[in-house]
Structure formats: C-alpha cells, structure tokens
Design an enzyme around this catalytic site. Structure first.
Site, short mmCIF file in Angstrom:
data_model
loop_
_atom_site.label_atom_id
_atom_site.label_comp_id
_atom_site.label_asym_id
_atom_site.label_seq_id
_atom_site.Cartn_x
_atom_site.Cartn_y
_atom_site.Cartn_z
N CYS A 100 0.87 -1.24 0.07
CA CYS A 100 0.11 0.06 -0.14
C CYS A 100 0.68 1.31 0.09
CB CYS A 100 -0.96 0.00 1.17
SG CYS A 100 -1.79 1.41 1.47
N CYS A 103 0.44 3.43 3.26
CA CYS A 103 1.10 2.69 4.25
C CYS A 103 2.68 3.10 4.21
CB CYS A 103 0.74 1.21 4.24
SG CYS A 103 -0.81 0.95 5.12
N ASP A 141 -1.14 16.17 -2.44
CA ASP A 141 -1.31 15.29 -3.13
C ASP A 141 -0.32 15.52 -4.40
OD1 ASP A 141 -4.05 13.68 -4.28
OD2 ASP A 141 -2.65 14.04 -5.79
N ASN A 144 -13.51 9.49 -2.55
CA ASN A 144 -13.83 8.63 -3.56
C ASN A 144 -14.18 7.43 -3.07
OD1 ASN A 144 -13.68 10.61 -5.57
ND2 ASN A 144 -11.49 10.51 -5.46
N THR A 173 -8.35 5.29 -6.39
CA THR A 173 -7.11 4.66 -6.88
C THR A 173 -6.55 4.19 -5.95
OG1 THR A 173 -6.10 6.75 -7.23
CG2 THR A 173 -7.31 5.97 -9.19
N HIS A 229 -8.90 7.86 2.30
CA HIS A 229 -8.60 9.10 2.65
C HIS A 229 -9.58 9.77 2.36
CE1 HIS A 229 -7.68 7.53 -1.53
NE2 HIS A 229 -7.86 8.70 -1.77
#
Ligand code: 5GP
Ligand code: ZN
Length: 112
Positions: A4, A7, A30, A86, A94, A99
């Site tokens: 991940c 992570c 981002d 999302n 994605t 989050h």
C-alpha cells in the site's frame, strides 16, 4: 499493509510532503493536485474504504474530522474548503487506503 502506497508513506519508506502527522493521521500534499490547495488526510490505520471500516476505525475517523478545522486554519483556508471521499471504482478511487481529499485555495465553481 505491504503493498500500500499510503502505508509506505506513513512508515516513511517512500517520501511525501507531510504537512501534519500524529498517532491517528497524516496529511500530505497530493502528488497530482487538482485544486490550488490539494491535500490528502490519511488515517494511519489501513482500511480500503468505508465498507472495510471497523467501529474502532470509525471512532478514530471522528477524532480525525474534529482535527480538520485546525489543520485547515493552519493552511490559511479561511474562505472554505471541500472534503471529498472517492468510494470505490465508479467514484474513481485509485488508492485502496481510505483517505479524504482536502481541496481549497480557490472558488470551486461546481457543486454536488
Ligand atoms: P483517489 O483517487 O484514490 O481518491 O485518490 C488518490 C490520490 O492519491 C490521487 O489524487 C493521487 O494523485 C494521490 N497519490 C497517489 N499516489 C501518490 C503518492 O505516491 N504520493 C502522493 N503524495 N500522492 C499520491
Ligand atoms: Zn495502507
């Protein structure tokens, strides 16, 4: 979780611009901003989405939400901001680590 990306960022195995972190969450810039200000609020606990969220995760998410106003204040978002989750493929999720997108710094000329 091993494969991940979030992570790995939380564990500092890969780099990111971390602007706030504590036991419960990290806030990063981002990598592909879609607004003037675009941060990701990421719980340190790994769960993919709301459907995988435990009651314990949910209570921590409550604490995270409570911290968002002070994070937004520290970022100077006095005119407001938008929070986006999302959830799943149709919504364009994605990264399979829950989050919240924090978007701001400009008037967002669309509404939901
Ligand atoms: P999603 O579409 O899952 O809601 O959002 C994932 C977000 O994570 C995207 O806006 C994407 O630009 C961002 N992202 C993906 N990989 C990385 C990364 O390695 N570092 C950072 N800082 N952001 C990432
Ligand atoms: Zn994860």
């Amino acid at each position: 979780m091993d494969d991940c990306i979030f992570c790995s960022i939380i564990q500092k195995k890969i780099s990111a611009n971390i602007i706030y972190e504590d036991r419960d969450l990290v806030v990063i810039e981002d990598i592909k901003p879609v607004a003037k200000v675009h941060y990701l609020i990421i719980p340190t606990a790994h769960y993919a989405n709301l459907h995988e969220m435990s009651a314990f995760n949910a209570s921590t998410l409550g604490l995270i939400l409570k911290k968002i106003p002070e994070i937004a204040d520290s970022l100077g978002l006095k005119n407001g901001y938008r929070l986006v989750v999302n959830q799943g493929e149709d919504a364009g999720q994605t990264v399979q680590h829950f989050h919240i997108h924090l978007l701001g710094g400009q008037k967002m000329n669309f509404s939901v």
